[in-house]
Design a protein around this motif. Structure first.
Motif, PDB file in Angstrom:
ATOM      1  N   TRP A  79      -6.309 -10.399 -32.925  1.00  0.00           N
ATOM      2  CA  TRP A  79      -6.130  -9.371 -33.745  1.00  0.00           C
ATOM      3  C   TRP A  79      -4.778  -9.712 -34.497  1.00  0.00           C
ATOM      4  N   PRO A  80      -3.703 -10.129 -33.980  1.00  0.00           N
ATOM      5  CA  PRO A  80      -2.291 -10.330 -34.758  1.00  0.00           C
ATOM      6  C   PRO A  80      -2.706 -11.161 -35.919  1.00  0.00           C
ATOM      7  N   ALA A  81      -3.229 -12.303 -36.234  1.00  0.00           N
ATOM      8  CA  ALA A  81      -3.216 -13.061 -37.233  1.00  0.00           C
ATOM      9  C   ALA A  81      -4.124 -12.016 -38.389  1.00  0.00           C
ATOM     10  N   MET A  82      -5.044 -11.471 -37.916  1.00  0.00           N
ATOM     11  CA  MET A  82      -6.070 -11.010 -38.738  1.00  0.00           C
ATOM     12  C   MET A  82      -5.172  -9.423 -39.368  1.00  0.00           C
ATOM     13  N   LEU A  83      -4.506  -8.706 -38.594  1.00  0.00           N
ATOM     14  CA  LEU A  83      -3.840  -7.740 -39.164  1.00  0.00           C
ATOM     15  C   LEU A  83      -2.624  -7.816 -39.948  1.00  0.00           C
ATOM     16  N   LEU A  84      -2.035  -9.083 -39.663  1.00  0.00           N
ATOM     17  CA  LEU A  84      -0.797  -9.422 -40.527  1.00  0.00           C
ATOM     18  C   LEU A  84      -1.234 -10.000 -41.776  1.00  0.00           C
ATOM     19  N   ALA A  85      -2.347 -10.339 -41.893  1.00  0.00           N
ATOM     20  CA  ALA A  85      -3.068 -10.932 -43.074  1.00  0.00           C
ATOM     21  C   ALA A  85      -3.407  -9.657 -44.056  1.00  0.00           C
ATOM     22  N   GLU A  90       2.986 -14.915 -43.394  1.00  0.00           N
ATOM     23  CA  GLU A  90       4.230 -15.839 -43.517  1.00  0.00           C
ATOM     24  C   GLU A  90       5.498 -14.976 -43.721  1.00  0.00           C
ATOM     25  N   SER A  91       5.625 -13.821 -42.883  1.00  0.00           N
ATOM     26  CA  SER A  91       6.817 -12.778 -42.944  1.00  0.00           C
ATOM     27  C   SER A  91       7.034 -12.389 -44.358  1.00  0.00           C
ATOM     28  N   CYS A  92       6.155 -11.997 -45.057  1.00  0.00           N
ATOM     29  CA  CYS A  92       6.558 -11.547 -46.575  1.00  0.00           C
ATOM     30  C   CYS A  92       6.958  -9.921 -46.468  1.00  0.00           C
ATOM     31  N   PRO A  93       8.255  -9.834 -46.829  1.00  0.00           N
ATOM     32  CA  PRO A  93       8.750  -8.568 -46.898  1.00  0.00           C
ATOM     33  C   PRO A  93       8.332  -7.475 -47.579  1.00  0.00           C
ATOM     34  N   ARG A  94       7.646  -8.089 -48.636  1.00  0.00           N
ATOM     35  CA  ARG A  94       7.011  -6.882 -49.852  1.00  0.00           C
ATOM     36  C   ARG A  94       5.472  -6.698 -49.555  1.00  0.00           C
ATOM     37  N   ASP A 101     -12.718  11.924 -25.967  1.00  0.00           N
ATOM     38  CA  ASP A 101     -13.805  11.702 -27.092  1.00  0.00           C
ATOM     39  C   ASP A 101     -13.509  10.365 -27.508  1.00  0.00           C
ATOM     40  N   VAL A 102     -12.486   9.945 -28.074  1.00  0.00           N
ATOM     41  CA  VAL A 102     -12.074   8.729 -28.375  1.00  0.00           C
ATOM     42  C   VAL A 102     -10.842   7.958 -27.844  1.00  0.00           C
ATOM     43  N   ASP A 103     -10.925   6.600 -27.857  1.00  0.00           N
ATOM     44  CA  ASP A 103      -9.793   5.936 -27.409  1.00  0.00           C
ATOM     45  C   ASP A 103      -9.106   5.377 -28.478  1.00  0.00           C
ATOM     46  N   TYR A 104      -7.736   5.320 -28.724  1.00  0.00           N
ATOM     47  CA  TYR A 104      -6.728   5.263 -29.800  1.00  0.00           C
ATOM     48  C   TYR A 104      -5.830   4.012 -29.380  1.00  0.00           C
ATOM     49  N   THR A 105      -5.703   2.966 -30.131  1.00  0.00           N
ATOM     50  CA  THR A 105      -4.757   2.045 -29.945  1.00  0.00           C
ATOM     51  C   THR A 105      -3.894   1.878 -31.100  1.00  0.00           C
ATOM     52  N   PHE A 106      -2.399   1.839 -30.960  1.00  0.00           N
ATOM     53  CA  PHE A 106      -1.537   2.007 -32.238  1.00  0.00           C
ATOM     54  C   PHE A 106      -0.943   0.638 -32.242  1.00  0.00           C
ATOM     55  N   ILE A 107      -0.755   0.048 -33.515  1.00  0.00           N
ATOM     56  CA  ILE A 107      -0.364  -1.241 -33.641  1.00  0.00           C
ATOM     57  C   ILE A 107       0.733  -1.123 -34.775  1.00  0.00           C
ATOM     58  N   GLN A 108       1.856  -1.487 -34.720  1.00  0.00           N
ATOM     59  CA  GLN A 108       3.015  -1.524 -35.652  1.00  0.00           C
ATOM     60  C   GLN A 108       3.110  -2.936 -36.196  1.00  0.00           C
ATOM     61  N   ILE A 109       2.976  -3.172 -37.392  1.00  0.00           N
ATOM     62  CA  ILE A 109       3.038  -4.456 -38.111  1.00  0.00           C
ATOM     63  C   ILE A 109       4.176  -4.621 -38.558  1.00  0.00           C
ATOM     64  N   GLY A 110       4.754  -5.705 -38.273  1.00  0.00           N
ATOM     65  CA  GLY A 110       6.164  -6.101 -38.972  1.00  0.00           C
ATOM     66  C   GLY A 110       6.214  -6.339 -40.432  1.00  0.00           C
ATOM     67  N   SER A 156       8.234  -9.911 -41.126  1.00  0.00           N
ATOM     68  CA  SER A 156       8.226 -10.795 -39.945  1.00  0.00           C
ATOM     69  C   SER A 156       6.909 -10.823 -39.542  1.00  0.00           C
ATOM     70  N   ASP A 157       6.541 -11.572 -38.622  1.00  0.00           N
ATOM     71  CA  ASP A 157       5.072 -11.689 -38.116  1.00  0.00           C
ATOM     72  C   ASP A 157       4.922 -11.017 -36.723  1.00  0.00           C
ATOM     73  N   ALA A 158       5.603 -10.180 -36.554  1.00  0.00           N
ATOM     74  CA  ALA A 158       5.782  -9.126 -35.387  1.00  0.00           C
ATOM     75  C   ALA A 158       4.546  -8.183 -35.396  1.00  0.00           C
ATOM     76  N   VAL A 159       3.909  -8.197 -34.339  1.00  0.00           N
ATOM     77  CA  VAL A 159       2.501  -7.268 -33.985  1.00  0.00           C
ATOM     78  C   VAL A 159       2.879  -6.477 -32.721  1.00  0.00           C
ATOM     79  N   ASP A 160       3.317  -5.290 -32.876  1.00  0.00           N
ATOM     80  CA  ASP A 160       3.760  -4.608 -31.436  1.00  0.00           C
ATOM     81  C   ASP A 160       2.899  -3.320 -31.152  1.00  0.00           C
TER      82      ASP A 160
END
Length: 428
Positions: free
Chosen positions: A49-55, A61-65, A92-101, A104-108
């Motif tokens: 997931w991380p590479a896909m969601l970062l893109a 490439e840690s783009c700040p904008r 009813d549903v499962d929910y996963t939260f992901i914070q994208i940096g 930075s390339d952080a995926v939390d």
């Protein structure tokens, strides 16, 4: 909306990259915005997931904008919700939260986001993941947050054709205009990551900070609390003078807050070291608490029914938060309701200015408490002042005669809106 059952690879791009198509919905949920994705449209392995969601968000490439993605270049507009129909009993549903940096390339995936959560029920209804009955005007959607292992119940309004009713008269601080009210109840929120409401066993304590750049070691008065998300809650007057003197966005001020947060993370058992705590910016979070000054006049139009109990300055991913995290409101409200915390003490001390003939009311106890066993069930409204306005919650707590407490639920209201639906294109 046509939705393929898996990510489609369409055309090979230059330098060996492949274009991907990700079915998704972009939503404003509470005071945040994020990408809502069905679990079946992502790879089975979360490690992919991380590479896909970062893109997709534009953080490659840690783009700040985040220019090459849909992210809004702030932590509150760089979020992802992954939703799946649940096989869990009474869910009813499962929910996963992901914070994208951002920058930075952080995926939390370490914690929950209450604002993004408010869009999960509407998304699930509109996508046919939950069904209504003919003539039904509202529905309870039971949501399991996989990040924290906690259940949330959302009550949302329904249109005649069984879709989410976006329009309404409810207004919330930080969002212009009105919309349909989404009622969110966090059920048994305590111990989301540590297993305890107060991970250290203390309701308030002195926290020794030795790693703030440019400062000698100092101590702050803290309540380390874990409800919906773990928070390091700091008493405003105990902060070092440098924090009071500096702009909140200055590098020194931000470094100081981060040093306190990391120290709290180690004390709560969420990190093995200060450096390890710094690597996980999403949890725990930190908020600085101060007393409120509330004026009440003779005029019924200007009198406040629930004067703010406490004022906060919160941080998210190393930056000041423009309002307040919803999970933060759940955590802080739980702390306000429990005697012995710094939040409870500040609420008792709040200064209420009234005409001499109008006695002030500063009670922190609920009205009409229900006796249960060797204790009582206390219900109280907690109001929190933040940079964008105020936020109120309803806390239901069992309080034993021996001082033991159990937070049964914390309820809060939000609004949400679907902004676009379709496909996000990105290259990997």
């Amino acid at each position: 909306m046509a939705q393929p059952t898996q990510i489609a690879m369409t055309a090979k791009l230059q330098r060996g990259k492949t274009r991907h198509v990700l079915p998704s919905v972009w939503m404003r949920a509470g005071t945040s915005k994020g990408l809502f994705i069905k679990r079946k449209h992502l790879p089975a392995s979360e490690s992919e997931w991380p590479a896909m969601l970062l893109a997709a968000m534009g953080s490659s490439e840690s783009c700040p904008r985040q220019l090459d993605g849909v992210g809004g270049a702030t932590s509150t507009t760089s979020k992802v919700a992954v939703i799946a129909e649940s096989s869990r009993e009474d869910i009813d549903v499962d929910y996963t939260f992901i914070q994208i940096g951002v920058g930075s390339d952080a995926v939390d995936l370490s914690g929950n986001c209450g604002n993004i959560l408010s869009g999960v029920g509407p998304f699930a209804l509109d996508e046919g993941m939950v069904k209504t009955q003919p003539g039904q005007t509202e529905i309870d959607v039971r949501i399991y947050n996989t990040n924290t292992g906690r259940t949330i119940v959302e009550t949302i309004q329904v249109t005649e054709d069984g879709k989410f009713e976006e329009h309404g008269t409810y207004s919330m601080a930080g969002v212009k205009g009105t919309a349909s009210e989404i009622k969110i109840a966090f059920v048994h929120p305590a111990g989301s990551m540590t297993g305890k409401l107060f991970p250290t066993g203390s309701r308030q304590e002195s926290l020794l900070v030795t790693t703030a750049p440019g400062l000698e070691p100092f101590s702050v008065l803290a309540t380390l609390c874990d409800a919906a998300n773990p928070f390091v809650l700091i008493e405003h007057s105990s902060m070092p003078q440098a924090w009071h003197d500096l702009d909140r966005n200055s590098t020194t001020s931000l470094d100081l807050a981060e040093a306190i947060r990391c120290t709290g993370a180690v004390k709560m058992g969420l990190a093995t070291s200060i450096s390890a705590a710094h690597e996980v910016r999403g949890t725990p979070k930190i908020a600085i608490l101060s007393p409120t000054l509330t004026a009440i006049s003779h005029s019924s139009n200007s009198a406040l029914k629930h004067p703010a109990d406490v004022s906060i300055t919160a941080y998210t991913m190393g930056k000041p938060h423009p309002s307040f995290q919803l999970t933060g409101a759940v955590c802080l409200s739980s702390a306000v309701a429990v005697p012995g915390t710094i939040a409870h003490d500040l609420a008792k001390k709040r200064e209420v200015l009234t005409p001499p003939e109008t006695p002030p009311s500063c009670s922190v106890d609920g009205d009409g408490d229900e006796k249960v066993g060797d204790g009582r069930v206390v219900k109280r409204v907690v109001t929190i002042a933040h940079p964008s306005g105020e936020l109120s919650t309803l806390v239901e707590m069992w309080e034993g005669m021996d001082g033991e407490v159990e937070v049964r639920s914390v309820s809060v209201s939000r609004t949400a809106r679907r902004i676009f639906e379709g496909n996000v294109l990105f290259a990997l």
